[in-house]
Design a protein around this motif. Structure first.
Motif, PDB file in Angstrom:
ATOM      1  N   ILE A  58       4.918 -13.251   0.159  1.00 62.04           N
ATOM      2  CA  ILE A  58       4.913 -11.808   0.362  1.00 62.04           C
ATOM      3  C   ILE A  58       4.086 -11.173  -0.757  1.00 62.04           C
ATOM      4  CG2 ILE A  58       6.352  -9.744   0.420  1.00 62.04           C
ATOM      5  CD1 ILE A  58       6.742 -11.478   2.845  1.00 62.04           C
ATOM      6  N   THR A  59       3.100 -10.386  -0.398  1.00 67.01           N
ATOM      7  CA  THR A  59       2.224  -9.787  -1.412  1.00 67.01           C
ATOM      8  C   THR A  59       2.272  -8.251  -1.355  1.00 67.01           C
ATOM      9  OG1 THR A  59       0.362  -9.988   0.129  1.00 67.01           O
ATOM     10  CG2 THR A  59       0.644 -11.732  -1.510  1.00 67.01           C
ATOM     11  N   LYS A  60       3.363  -7.721  -0.829  1.00 64.77           N
ATOM     12  CA  LYS A  60       3.488  -6.271  -0.713  1.00 64.77           C
ATOM     13  C   LYS A  60       3.594  -5.623  -2.087  1.00 64.77           C
ATOM     14  CE  LYS A  60       6.234  -2.705   1.591  1.00 64.77           C
ATOM     15  NZ  LYS A  60       7.376  -2.431   2.463  1.00 64.77           N
ATOM     16  N   LYS A  61       2.880  -4.497  -2.272  1.00 61.48           N
ATOM     17  CA  LYS A  61       2.895  -3.790  -3.550  1.00 61.48           C
ATOM     18  C   LYS A  61       3.265  -2.325  -3.334  1.00 61.48           C
ATOM     19  CE  LYS A  61       0.210  -5.110  -6.819  1.00 61.48           C
ATOM     20  NZ  LYS A  61      -0.918  -5.344  -7.756  1.00 61.48           N
ATOM     21  N   LEU A  62       3.787  -1.735  -4.374  1.00 57.26           N
ATOM     22  CA  LEU A  62       4.152  -0.318  -4.329  1.00 57.26           C
ATOM     23  C   LEU A  62       2.888   0.532  -4.365  1.00 57.26           C
ATOM     24  CD1 LEU A  62       6.440   1.781  -4.405  1.00 57.26           C
ATOM     25  CD2 LEU A  62       6.411   1.607  -6.896  1.00 57.26           C
ATOM     26  N   ASP A  63       2.835   1.520  -3.505  1.00 52.41           N
ATOM     27  CA  ASP A  63       1.677   2.405  -3.411  1.00 52.41           C
ATOM     28  C   ASP A  63       1.486   3.177  -4.726  1.00 52.41           C
ATOM     29  OD1 ASP A  63       0.062   4.792  -2.840  1.00 52.41           O
ATOM     30  OD2 ASP A  63       0.232   4.172  -0.747  1.00 52.41           O
ATOM     31  N   ARG A  64       0.332   2.969  -5.379  1.00 46.43           N
ATOM     32  CA  ARG A  64       0.072   3.589  -6.679  1.00 46.43           C
ATOM     33  C   ARG A  64      -0.049   5.115  -6.596  1.00 46.43           C
ATOM     34  NH1 ARG A  64      -1.259   0.248 -10.883  1.00 46.43           N
ATOM     35  NH2 ARG A  64      -1.500  -1.963 -10.386  1.00 46.43           N
ATOM     36  N   ILE A  65      -0.589   5.607  -5.486  1.00 51.88           N
ATOM     37  CA  ILE A  65      -0.752   7.055  -5.316  1.00 51.88           C
ATOM     38  C   ILE A  65       0.610   7.734  -5.243  1.00 51.88           C
ATOM     39  CG2 ILE A  65      -1.602   8.867  -3.789  1.00 51.88           C
ATOM     40  CD1 ILE A  65      -3.857   6.948  -2.964  1.00 51.88           C
ATOM     41  N   LYS A  66       1.509   7.119  -4.459  1.00 54.14           N
ATOM     42  CA  LYS A  66       2.856   7.676  -4.335  1.00 54.14           C
ATOM     43  C   LYS A  66       3.605   7.561  -5.663  1.00 54.14           C
ATOM     44  CE  LYS A  66       3.098   6.645   0.590  1.00 54.14           C
ATOM     45  NZ  LYS A  66       3.655   5.758   1.634  1.00 54.14           N
ATOM     46  N   LEU A  67       3.346   6.456  -6.384  1.00 51.13           N
ATOM     47  CA  LEU A  67       3.987   6.270  -7.684  1.00 51.13           C
ATOM     48  C   LEU A  67       3.502   7.313  -8.689  1.00 51.13           C
ATOM     49  CD1 LEU A  67       5.794   4.647  -9.578  1.00 51.13           C
ATOM     50  CD2 LEU A  67       3.852   3.129 -10.016  1.00 51.13           C
ATOM     51  N   ALA A  68       2.219   7.610  -8.662  1.00 52.07           N
ATOM     52  CA  ALA A  68       1.653   8.620  -9.567  1.00 52.07           C
ATOM     53  C   ALA A  68       2.278   9.988  -9.293  1.00 52.07           C
ATOM     54  CB  ALA A  68       0.140   8.681  -9.385  1.00 52.07           C
ATOM     55  N   LYS A  69       2.486  10.286  -8.019  1.00 51.99           N
ATOM     56  CA  LYS A  69       3.113  11.556  -7.649  1.00 51.99           C
ATOM     57  C   LYS A  69       4.554  11.596  -8.141  1.00 51.99           C
ATOM     58  CE  LYS A  69       4.023  14.579  -3.719  1.00 51.99           C
ATOM     59  NZ  LYS A  69       3.963  14.744  -2.248  1.00 51.99           N
ATOM     60  N   PHE A  70       5.226  10.460  -8.013  1.00 53.76           N
ATOM     61  CA  PHE A  70       6.619  10.360  -8.465  1.00 53.76           C
ATOM     62  C   PHE A  70       6.708  10.618  -9.973  1.00 53.76           C
ATOM     63  CE2 PHE A  70       9.660   7.416 -10.537  1.00 53.76           C
ATOM     64  CZ  PHE A  70      10.854   8.013 -10.132  1.00 53.76           C
ATOM     65  N   LYS A  71       5.780  10.003 -10.733  1.00 50.36           N
ATOM     66  CA  LYS A  71       5.797  10.167 -12.191  1.00 50.36           C
ATOM     67  C   LYS A  71       5.471  11.603 -12.607  1.00 50.36           C
ATOM     68  CE  LYS A  71       4.709   5.400 -13.479  1.00 50.36           C
ATOM     69  NZ  LYS A  71       3.715   4.497 -14.117  1.00 50.36           N
ATOM     70  N   LYS A  72       4.612  12.241 -11.836  1.00 52.55           N
ATOM     71  CA  LYS A  72       4.198  13.620 -12.153  1.00 52.55           C
ATOM     72  C   LYS A  72       5.312  14.616 -11.854  1.00 52.55           C
ATOM     73  CE  LYS A  72       0.626  17.029 -11.070  1.00 52.55           C
ATOM     74  NZ  LYS A  72      -0.582  17.320 -10.250  1.00 52.55           N
ATOM     75  N   GLU A  73       5.935  14.462 -10.703  1.00 53.57           N
ATOM     76  CA  GLU A  73       6.955  15.420 -10.269  1.00 53.57           C
ATOM     77  C   GLU A  73       8.379  14.956 -10.575  1.00 53.57           C
ATOM     78  OE1 GLU A  73       6.312  16.150  -6.154  1.00 53.57           O
ATOM     79  OE2 GLU A  73       4.214  16.779  -6.415  1.00 53.57           O
TER      80      GLU A  73
END
Length: 227
Positions: A58-73
């Motif tokens: 399994i090579t699924k990764k967490l979406d970096r764009i969504k993660l960046a939004k999470f860290k910002k907000e």
């Protein structure tokens, strides 16, 4: 005459030696072919094994764009199609929870915080683990797998239908003050569901116990909270 016989003997010896040599060459060629074919089979098996291993990874990764939004907000919750997604920061991991709108079933993905790769997945119903849960290493190989429904032939889906049909309880109704737990004793081949449904004032609750093996109702009581 003697000379003629001698020549004939020499010719015969030469012919036999040539035949013997050719025979040895043929045997060597056959042996080479066997080794070659054997190596081909081994390579084929190895390739098949590699291919199988790759399929299991399994090579699924967490979406970096969504993660960046999470860290910002400092929050991560959005609706996509018919599901609600939420992200939680839990120290060394990120926990992504997916809830289908109108249902209590939650699918959880766990990601390594540094590599952002999937290291665990499973489903929950009323905080009870259900179905097959898997853990992975950072390369995507399965390192642990557990079937939480193994001791419950009468599944949560069966329970959902029984509660609706026999007790008029819709477990997906968000307005209900409802709690469901389940437990098992594999050594005794026993398992059960315990359901508590409170009234609005929480002064009384309905207590139901369902057999997790066959779905039979073990208890059905109305209990005063102060009892």
């Amino acid at each position: 005459m003697k000379l003629r016989l001698k020549n004939i003997l020499i010719s015969m010896i030469f012919i036999f030696s040539v035949m013997s040599c050719n025979s040895q060459k043929d045997e060597k060629n056959v042996e080479k072919m066997k080794i070659k074919n054997s190596n081909k089979e081994i390579n084929s098996i190895n390739k098949g094994s590699d291919s199988s291993d790759k399929k299991n990874k399994i090579t699924k990764k967490l979406d970096r764009i969504k993660l960046a939004k999470f860290k910002k907000e400092n929050q991560y919750k959005y609706t996509e199609n018919d599901s609600v997604f939420k992200l939680e920061d839990q120290g060394k991991i990120y926990r992504e929870i997916k809830n289908k709108i109108g249902e209590k079933l939650a699918t959880v993905n766990v990601y390594d915080k540094d590599k952002l790769v999937l290291i665990g997945e499973g489903s929950f119903m009323f905080n009870c683990p259900v179905g097959i849960h898997k853990d992975y290493d950072l390369e995507g190989n399965i390192i642990q797998e557990k079937n939480f429904d193994k001791d419950f032939p009468f599944t949560f889906i069966n329970l959902k239908q029984k509660l609706l049909n026999d007790f008029n309880i819709n477990i997906d109704n968000p307005k209900l003050d409802l709690r469901i737990d389940r437990s098992s004793t594999p050594s005794e081949n026993k398992s059960k569901y315990e359901i508590l449904l409170y009234n609005e004032l929480r002064s009384q609750y309905k207590y139901i116990v369902i057999d997790g093996m066959n779905g039979h109702t073990i208890k059905d009581l109305n209990v005063h909270a102060l009892d």
